[in-house]
Design a protein around this motif. Structure first.
Motif: not given
Ligand code: SF4
Length: 240
Positions: A60-74, A138-142, A155-161
């Motif tokens: 379900d997380i997949g290539d997640c872009k649900r919050c702004r943290l996806h922008e700089a993550r590797h 708590v959040v999966k992206c740096r 709150e957005i990423c916490g759903q996965f936690l």
């Molecule tokens: S921090 Fe979580 S919700 Fe945000 S983009 Fe990464 S996986 Fe998605």
């Protein structure tokens, strides 16, 4: 929450396969005579699909872009360790090493966490290694520049936690640092007030202790001793 945010939230639940939402009864409270601005309290949503599993969550997380943290993550740092573990450690978010490798707690702070778990276990005669527990954040992206994750990101990423913890159903959770503790407990107190005591997360015992990066600072030697004491309590509770 405005209409746009509500729509995005509902679309997110739809992504998770959740079709039905129930409205909680809202208890009206009298306003104090001089209302203060509300404190920001993160609350992890409490919905998860039936028969959930870590594999489902990862898909379900997949290539997640649900919050702004996806922008700089590797790499997304989902979690690692024993998926049937009786003990889960939760940190706040990945750092640079974790972002590069896609694994939680692999830098210097990760080595310290390994020492804390394995050193305390060995001293206390508890036969476990780091690979016997589960570790996630708590959040999966740096967060950029290793800043603290913001409440909406948690709150957005916490759903996965939430789903990870419900899928594993450990006997105890150890929150590493004030940010993880606040996200899980929905409180405002800092780590020094929360640590060393048992709390409860959805009927699972939860201990709060210091965040390993904080313990790496040379002037925090007392905190190190306290963290070792916290860990002793957790390990005995889970494995005795
Ligand atoms: S921090 Fe979580 S919700 Fe945000 S983009 Fe990464 S996986 Fe998605």
């Amino acid at each position: 929450m405005n209409t746009d945010e509500l729509r995005q939230r509902l679309e997110f639940y739809q992504d998770l396969g959740i079709k039905t939402l129930y409205r909680r009864t809202v208890i009206e409270r009298a306003m104090p005579p001089h209302p203060q601005p509300p404190a920001v309290v993160v609350s992890l949503p409490t919905l998860e699909p039936k028969q959930d599993s870590l594999l489902n969550i990862l898909a379900d997380i997949g290539d997640c872009k649900r919050c702004r943290l996806h922008e700089a993550r590797h790499k997304i740092v989902f979690g690692s360790g024993n998926e049937q573990s009786k003990l889960v450690f939760v940190g706040e978010g990945p750092g640079a090493d974790e972002d590069a490798q896609g694994l939680p707690f692999v830098g210097r702070a990760g080595q310290l966490l390994t020492q804390m778990i394995e050193g305390t276990a060995a001293k206390e005669g508890i036969p476990i290694k780091r690979s016997d527990v589960y570790i996630c954040n708590v959040v999966k992206c740096r967060p950029p520049e290793n800043r603290t994750p913001q409440p909406d990101e948690m709150e957005i990423c916490g759903q996965f936690l939430y789903r990870q913890l419900q899928a594993i159903k450990p006997k105890a959770i150890c929150a590493l640092g004030g940010t993880a503790a606040k996200a899980l407990l929905g409180v405002q107190e800092g780590v020094t007030r929360l640590r060393g005591k048992w709390h409860s997360w959805h009927d699972i015992q939860l201990m709060v202790t210091y965040h390993p990066p904080y313990l790496l600072r040379p002037y925090n030697q007392n905190a190190k001793k306290e963290a070792w004491e916290d860990l002793k309590k957790v390990l005995h509770y889970v494995y005795d």
